[in-house]
Design a protein around this motif. Sequence first.
Motif, PDB file in Angstrom:
ATOM      1  N   THR A 102       0.687   5.698   0.495  1.00 48.52           N
ATOM      2  CA  THR A 102       0.854   6.915  -0.381  1.00 48.52           C
ATOM      3  C   THR A 102       2.565   6.975  -0.310  1.00 48.52           C
ATOM      4  OG1 THR A 102       0.068   8.891   0.347  1.00 48.52           O
ATOM      5  CG2 THR A 102      -1.796   7.946  -0.809  1.00 48.52           C
ATOM      6  N   LYS A 103       3.410   6.869   0.631  1.00 49.65           N
ATOM      7  CA  LYS A 103       4.094   6.442   0.683  1.00 49.65           C
ATOM      8  C   LYS A 103       4.760   5.620   0.223  1.00 49.65           C
ATOM      9  CE  LYS A 103       3.278   9.114   4.873  1.00 49.65           C
ATOM     10  NZ  LYS A 103       2.761   9.359   6.873  1.00 49.65           N
ATOM     11  N   PRO A 104       6.129   5.283   0.040  1.00 55.39           N
ATOM     12  CA  PRO A 104       7.123   4.395  -0.547  1.00 55.39           C
ATOM     13  C   PRO A 104       7.160   2.862   0.242  1.00 55.39           C
ATOM     14  CG  PRO A 104       8.164   6.682  -0.432  1.00 55.39           C
ATOM     15  CD  PRO A 104       7.254   6.675   0.682  1.00 55.39           C
ATOM     16  N   THR A 105       7.022   1.948  -0.382  1.00 57.97           N
ATOM     17  CA  THR A 105       6.637   1.048   0.761  1.00 57.97           C
ATOM     18  C   THR A 105       7.697  -0.104   0.651  1.00 57.97           C
ATOM     19  OG1 THR A 105       4.826   0.113  -0.808  1.00 57.97           O
ATOM     20  CG2 THR A 105       4.416   1.280   1.420  1.00 57.97           C
ATOM     21  N   ILE A 106       8.316  -0.677   1.343  1.00 59.05           N
ATOM     22  CA  ILE A 106       9.820  -1.757   0.749  1.00 59.05           C
ATOM     23  C   ILE A 106       9.135  -3.406   1.464  1.00 59.05           C
ATOM     24  CG2 ILE A 106      12.159  -2.403   1.105  1.00 59.05           C
ATOM     25  CD1 ILE A 106      10.904   1.261   0.745  1.00 59.05           C
ATOM     26  N   ALA A 107       8.818  -4.016   0.867  1.00 58.65           N
ATOM     27  CA  ALA A 107       9.110  -5.574   1.350  1.00 58.65           C
ATOM     28  C   ALA A 107      10.923  -5.833   1.460  1.00 58.65           C
ATOM     29  CB  ALA A 107       8.170  -6.346   0.940  1.00 58.65           C
TER      30      ALA A 107
END
Length: 257
Positions: A102-107
Amino acid sequence: MQNAVNSQLVIETIKNGVLTVQFNHAHYNNPFSDALESAVSYSLTKAEENPDVKAVIITGGIDRSFSVGGDFNEVKELKGGKEVEEWIDGVVGLYISSLRLTKPTIAAVDKYAIGIGFQLALTCDWRIATERCQFIMPELKHGIACTLGQYMLEKSLGRAAMMEIIYDSEAISIERCFKYGLINKVTKVEDLLEESQKLAERLANYPEVPFGKTKKVINESYIKGLQDVMENTKAVHRASFGAGHAQKFMKKIVGEK
């Protein structure tokens, strides 16, 4: 404050509330072996539970591929039976562990994002890539079914983009990546992790409850769709691997007759 935790298959670094999960396969192209898949899934599950983690960057590292997909040394042994179903369970479990964050995720993507690597990047909220990165979904031309890729591409990018990508089965140009909405930003190789960190810190500063609740709702249908397509995926992969086309290609790549 910066802390680093090293394991054989994953390197975790946390800085200013941002956890970077770097794939650490012995090969620089980061093929997803069962062990790496499990290690990444575990790291992402822990990240969701850790109150000190406010955002997550997923990466293969600099001068290493994000991931070239399944580890051919393992996948070439699939024969079309129950082992195929177990393999699909593990792959979908990896994707769901990312989607449940539920936290921001960046690839943060350098070099290749192929197959499972491509699909894992699709589970993230934001994708930052280097100028030389190549996204490829080559399954069909190599005799591997692409039902998970089909679903995830259509869910993320739309039907037209999905059909172009899976039927073309070739590297997608940077221009097409932007056209499809596949990547959000291109950066120089040396700036990839810094730019990803900046974005992660910005998103981490959003009020946590509304962001997390919104993201959970957004991803609920994604997760349900993956679970719904699993049975069909298992059936078509059993048939695909039973036909033997994929194994011939994989054995050629790893140098077996």
